[in-house]
Design an enzyme around this catalytic site. Structure first.
Site: not given
Ligand code: F6P
Length: 317
Positions: A126, A186
């Protein structure tokens, strides 16, 4: 310092960091325990000894060899005390925490509330760790998403369709912005920026009348659901629209050179910081230099630059 432990979340480059932690510690005669399954393993006292050999052949592997899990239980004081008891019983004198903002907040708490010597390493696709330009895993995540996007573009162009592609980023539009710019998209929707879906549909419709046949719209998962955006586009423009949710493919895979190099440098640096008696620090790289930030920076939300990137995306469309 005789023994340290390492605890992780997962993303590409984390194994390279574990390897660097273990091999640096071995060099100085420090034993290393791996904490299995993140904070859950700390609460349950699940440690596994790691030596020079046990981290062979992992530098190119995604995920974490230690396994991990989300652990909301760690927010409870009772669970924290159990974790601290386990650290003490295992005679662990320092802890390296490799993960995103949640894991690093846990690390900060262990350092401040319980006086455990802790050094954090930012690792999350992230890229939402405050004070950190690049976390481990970001480069791989962006490139995996970009590679997928390039493939989607082939179909978008061939079939003259609109594609709405959802990328990861719970509270942060970093991946979305990077991918949109690098992929020549876009439009991009991110949580940091208000967007007018009616205006966007109008633009698509008018563009189509003038002969613009395919659109790719990137949506950060924290901004909207690709499905909702696609439904709105179909309702307003009546143009053929498809969605792709990239999901966890962005978090896995073989780490890029950049993520491996960061893992190696930060893992090595974190052990040295612990050996020098530092605690409550975040191992970080700024302008190519290793720097130790106070771990408390992770308590603040990171603000990313969005506007100039967004303007450029629109100029280049
Ligand atoms: O924080 C990293 C992340 O990959 C986010 O982008 C995503 O929202 C979340 O973790 C998903 O979490 P999990 O693997 O617990 O569903």
């Amino acid at each position: 310092m005789k023994r340290i432990a390492v605890l992780t979340r997962d993303c590409a480059g984390v194994n390279a960091a574990i390897r660097a932690v273990v091999r640096t510690a071995c060099l100085y005669g420090i034993e290393v325990l791996g904490v299995k399954r993140g904070y859950k393993g700390l609460i349950e006292g699940e440690f596994t000894p790691l030596d020079h050999r046990s981290v062979s052949g992992i530098v190119n592997k995604g995920g974490t060899i230690l396994k991990t899990t989300r652990c909301p239980e760690f927010l409870e004081k009772e669970a924290q005390k159990r974790a601290v008891r386990n650290i003490e019983e295992a005679r662990v004198e320092g802890l390296v925490v490799i993960g995103g903002d949640g894991s690093l907040r846990g690390a900060h708490l262990l350092a401040t509330r319980y006086n455990i010597p802790v050094v954090g390493i930012p690792a999350t696709i992230d890229n939402d760790v405050n004070g950190v330009d690049f976390a481990i895993g970001v480069d791989t995540g962006v490139n995996v998403a970009l590679d997928a996007l390039d493939k989607i573009r082939d179909t978008a162009t061939s079939l003259e369709r609109i594609f709405v592609v959802e990328v990861m980023g719970r509270d942060c539009g970093y991946i979305a912005i990077q991918v949109a710019l690098a992929g020549g998209c876009e439009e991009v929707l991110v949580p940091e920026r208000r967007f007018d879906i009616g205006k966007m549909c109008d633009e698509i419709f008018r563009g189509n009348v003038k002969g613009k046949i395919s659109w790719i719209i990137i949506v950060a998962e924290g901004a909207a659901k690709a499905e909702d955006i696609a439904n709105k586009i179909k309702e307003v423009t009546h143009l053929e629209t498809r969605i792709v949710v990239l999901g966890h493919i962005q978090r896995g895979g073989s780490p890029t050179a950049k993520d491996r190099v960061m893992g190696a440098r930060l893992g090595n640096f974190a052990v040295k910081l612990l050996m020098e008696g530092h605690s409550g620090k975040l191992a970080n790289i700024k302008n190519e230099e290793l720097v130790a930030l106070p771990l408390k920076v992770v308590e603040e939300a990171k603000q990313i630059e969005v506007e100039s990137y967004y303007r450029l995306i629109k100029i280049l469309t």
